[in-house]
Enzyme design. Structure first.
Site, PDB file in Angstrom:
ATOM      1  N   GLY A  86       2.629   4.195  -1.817  1.00 57.68           N
ATOM      2  CA  GLY A  86       3.662   5.059  -2.406  1.00 57.68           C
ATOM      3  C   GLY A  86       4.945   5.004  -1.595  1.00 57.68           C
ATOM      4  N   GLY A  88       7.041   5.941   0.891  1.00 56.80           N
ATOM      5  CA  GLY A  88       6.949   6.746   2.105  1.00 56.80           C
ATOM      6  C   GLY A  88       8.297   7.049   2.733  1.00 56.80           C
ATOM      7  N   ARG A  89       9.294   6.315   2.299  1.00 59.54           N
ATOM      8  CA  ARG A  89      10.632   6.537   2.873  1.00 59.54           C
ATOM      9  C   ARG A  89      11.695   6.279   1.811  1.00 59.54           C
ATOM     10  NH1 ARG A  89      11.699   0.773   5.828  1.00 59.54           N
ATOM     11  NH2 ARG A  89      10.123  -0.320   4.639  1.00 59.54           N
ATOM     12  N   ASP A 121       8.132   8.045   9.680  1.00 59.95           N
ATOM     13  CA  ASP A 121       9.171   9.078   9.781  1.00 59.95           C
ATOM     14  C   ASP A 121      10.061   9.134   8.539  1.00 59.95           C
ATOM     15  OD1 ASP A 121      10.617   6.760  10.007  1.00 59.95           O
ATOM     16  OD2 ASP A 121      11.450   7.191  11.990  1.00 59.95           O
ATOM     17  N   ARG A 172      19.194   1.096  -3.127  1.00 62.81           N
ATOM     18  CA  ARG A 172      18.650  -0.103  -3.758  1.00 62.81           C
ATOM     19  C   ARG A 172      18.640   0.065  -5.267  1.00 62.81           C
ATOM     20  NH1 ARG A 172      12.874  -2.305  -1.869  1.00 62.81           N
ATOM     21  NH2 ARG A 172      12.063  -0.363  -2.696  1.00 62.81           N
ATOM     22  N   ASP A 244       1.760  -4.541  -3.475  1.00 65.68           N
ATOM     23  CA  ASP A 244       2.725  -3.448  -3.658  1.00 65.68           C
ATOM     24  C   ASP A 244       4.157  -3.963  -3.559  1.00 65.68           C
ATOM     25  OD1 ASP A 244       1.752  -3.717  -0.867  1.00 65.68           O
ATOM     26  OD2 ASP A 244       3.404  -2.358  -0.435  1.00 65.68           O
ATOM     27  N   ASN A 245       4.317  -5.199  -3.116  1.00 66.33           N
ATOM     28  CA  ASN A 245       5.659  -5.784  -3.040  1.00 66.33           C
ATOM     29  C   ASN A 245       5.846  -6.847  -4.113  1.00 66.33           C
ATOM     30  OD1 ASN A 245       6.146  -4.147  -0.835  1.00 66.33           O
ATOM     31  ND2 ASN A 245       5.585  -5.716   0.654  1.00 66.33           N
TER      32      ASN A 245
HETATM   33  P1  AMP Z   1       6.639  -2.037   3.216  1.00 68.80           P
HETATM   34  O1  AMP Z   1       5.990  -2.864   4.267  1.00 68.80           O
HETATM   35  O2  AMP Z   1       8.073  -1.755   3.524  1.00 68.80           O
HETATM   36  O3  AMP Z   1       6.418  -2.590   1.847  1.00 68.80           O
HETATM   37  O4  AMP Z   1       5.944  -0.610   3.281  1.00 68.80           O
HETATM   38  C1  AMP Z   1       4.564  -0.410   3.134  1.00 68.80           C
HETATM   39  C2  AMP Z   1       4.293   1.068   2.996  1.00 68.80           C
HETATM   40  O5  AMP Z   1       4.675   1.765   4.186  1.00 68.80           O
HETATM   41  C3  AMP Z   1       5.024   1.745   1.869  1.00 68.80           C
HETATM   42  O6  AMP Z   1       4.195   2.736   1.326  1.00 68.80           O
HETATM   43  C4  AMP Z   1       6.216   2.357   2.563  1.00 68.80           C
HETATM   44  O7  AMP Z   1       6.767   3.436   1.852  1.00 68.80           O
HETATM   45  C5  AMP Z   1       5.594   2.803   3.879  1.00 68.80           C
HETATM   46  N1  AMP Z   1       6.604   2.923   4.944  1.00 68.80           N
HETATM   47  C6  AMP Z   1       7.278   1.903   5.518  1.00 68.80           C
HETATM   48  N2  AMP Z   1       8.109   2.378   6.463  1.00 68.80           N
HETATM   49  C7  AMP Z   1       7.977   3.720   6.494  1.00 68.80           C
HETATM   50  C8  AMP Z   1       8.573   4.783   7.261  1.00 68.80           C
HETATM   51  N3  AMP Z   1       9.491   4.538   8.199  1.00 68.80           N
HETATM   52  N4  AMP Z   1       8.172   6.039   6.996  1.00 68.80           N
HETATM   53  C9  AMP Z   1       7.256   6.289   6.053  1.00 68.80           C
HETATM   54  N5  AMP Z   1       6.655   5.351   5.311  1.00 68.80           N
HETATM   55  C10 AMP Z   1       7.008   4.072   5.511  1.00 68.80           C
HETATM   56 MG    MG Z   2       6.724  -2.319   0.075  1.00 67.73          MG
END
Ligand code: AMP
Ligand code: MG
Length: 472
Positions: A86, A88-89, A121, A172, A244-245
């Site tokens: 989900g 997260g940021r 965070d 974005r 998820d990407n």
């Molecule tokens: P990503 O690798 O950017 O595709 O992120 C994978 C997951 O980690 C996703 O659910 C993001 O929302 C979560 N995520 C990445 N960075 C953060 C952050 N700084 N704080 C909270 N959630 C994060």
């Molecule tokens: Mg992602």
């Protein structure tokens, strides 16, 4: 005052299971560092006062009509299923329908904690925000489907990574943020009503002609096959092709540790977390097929006749490698100046790539310069190029205008890693000149731009970036 944005929010009209209502968390001292005028106009957004835009794209001021929410999804990360990821940021402010009739999401990334933050965070630092801004816009200018960057704001706050770093928020824009993982979460939970609603939503938003869930699967397969072939053709390595990407709309999404190759080698990996090389350059087509197979698995759950669905989905997924190969061949034919197809073309392309790998030839500069002295200079042993060029010239003699074909298939400019790193270092010191220069040249990557020749240069040994980071 907030910016006027003509919102029309279809995702917020879906059932509550799809998201959590979530406002961005305000930041201390927002400063607008980049704004994409052209994209804003396309989306029907009139640029406002700088301060107004800083407040809006930092998440401090919520524009009228926005319905901020964080989206739920899950996904396979490096092949392992994670039942809940989900946003997260990130917060989706809403959608606009542009002057081109296209509906687009407006999302703030780095906007604070959400119910999906887990240990994170919820923030982002300036480096990854500028990386994504520059690289996603470069992809767009290269003609490759991608999410885009509307704005970047420095928050005036510090985020803690390996060291304290300046915080930032990226705005974005995407045709949607639907991912393979958005389907997986409902399939895994056995929430078939949501899975069905999501399938209908994805079809009506992206592929209105698709017939049912297997029709959707075909469309996503085709979009991904075309997309990955385009990545390959410019030496792009995504770095985290987790499900998820993987975008349902077929856009490049989630620019984390992505990178463009300098010298060509099929096993190239930059991402510091990809220790096994799962997402290495040459593995990308296979991984895309694997991701589409995960979508198939999720979609099947809602079918009445499981046996028939499995057979149909299997056939759809099994056709993907050939499709990919076809797209790949078309792209690489163009890269060596071939607008027509002949039997031996694959052999000719493969032979060049093998010689490039053996001779550490720069991917971008070799293709751009094919036929000239500059091309052979890319090879540690230029004779390796000469042998190939002889066969190649015999083949291009049967083409009408190979140079015209090559010119629009081989960019002169890509966002080279060392330039991206230098741009970030400078911005952290408050100097945005390299960011502006890089952004400017990359709006026309296929044009010769003599004032920017320095940006075509591969890294010197001391400049080579060996690892890239997610920035999370
Ligand atoms: P990503 O690798 O950017 O595709 O992120 C994978 C997951 O980690 C996703 O659910 C993001 O929302 C979560 N995520 C990445 N960075 C953060 C952050 N700084 N704080 C909270 N959630 C994060
Ligand atoms: Mg992602």
């Amino acid at each position: 005052m907030t910016l006027t944005i003509p919102f029309d929010n279809s995702y917020a009209r879906l059932p509550g299971a799809f998201y959590a209502r979530q406002k961005p968390e305000p930041v201390g001292a927002p400063k607008l560092v980049a704004f994409n005028d052209d994209l804003a106009r396309l989306m029907g957004i009139a640029p406002g006062e700088v301060e107004e835009m800083a407040q809006t794209f930092a998440g401090n001021a919520i524009p009228d009509g926005a319905q901020p929410l964080s989206q739920l999804y899950s996904g396979h990360q490096f092949g392992h299923y994670n039942p809940q990821l989900g946003d997260g940021r990130a917060v989706l402010l809403g959608e606009t329908v542009g002057t081109d009739g296209i509906r687009r999401d407006i999302q703030l990334k780095g906007s604070g904690r959400t119910p999906f933050s887990r240990q994170g965070d919820g923030r982002a630092w300036l480096g990854p925000v500028l990386r994504e801004y520059v690289i996603s816009e470069a992809m767009h200018a290269l003609g490759i489907p991608t999410t885009r960057a509307l704005a970047a704001v420095e928050t005036g706050e510090v985020v803690l990574r390996e060291a304290p770093m300046p915080g930032a928020v990226l705005t974005r824009v995407a045709q949607s943020h639907l991912r393979v993982g958005t389907f997986q979460v409902f399939a895994a939970r056995g929430d078939l009503a949501s899975l069905k609603a999501l399938t209908d939503y994805a079809i009506s938003r992206h592929y209105p002609d698709a017939q049912g869930s297997m029709g959707l699967l075909k469309c996503v397969r085709d979009a991904q096959a075309s997309l990955i072939a385009q990545w390959m053709s410019v030496g792009f390595i995504h770095g985290v092709m987790n499900t998820d990407n993987c975008s349902i709309a077929g856009e490049t999404i989630d620019y984390g540790p992505c990178a463009f190759m300098d010298s060509y080698h099929p096993n190239t990996v930059y991402s510091s977390i990809d220790r096994m090389g799962r997402y290495a350059y040459a593995n990308q087509p296979d991984i895309a097929v694997w991701n589409v197979a995960q979508l198939a698995t999720a979609l099947i759950q809602q079918m009445e006749d499981k046996q028939a669905a499995v057979e149909e989905a299997t056939e759809i997924v099994h056709a993907m490698p050939d499709l990919l190969q076809e797209h790949w061949l078309t792209r690489f034919r163009a890269k060596i100046g071939l607008a027509t197809a002949e039997e031996g073309d694959l052999q000719l392309i493969s032979d060049l790539l093998t010689r490039m790998a053996q001779n550490q030839a720069d991917f971008t500069n070799t293709f751009r310069a094919l036929g000239s002295e500059t091309a052979r200079d890319q090879f540690t042993d230029p004779a390796a190029y000469d042998v190939w060029a002889e066969t190649w010239q015999a083949r291009t003699a049967r083409e009408t205008d190979p140079h015209a074909t090559m010119h629009t298939a081989n960019p002169a400019f890509i966002p080279r890693n060392h330039r991206v790193e230098q741009m970030i270092q400078a911005a952290v010191q408050g100097d945005y000149t390299p960011f502006q220069r890089l952004s400017a040249v990359l709006t026309a990557p296929y044009d010769d731009q003599p004032d920017y020749t320095d940006l075509t240069r591969p890294p010197a040994d001391s400049e080579i970036v060996r690892a890239t980071f997610c920035g999370t």
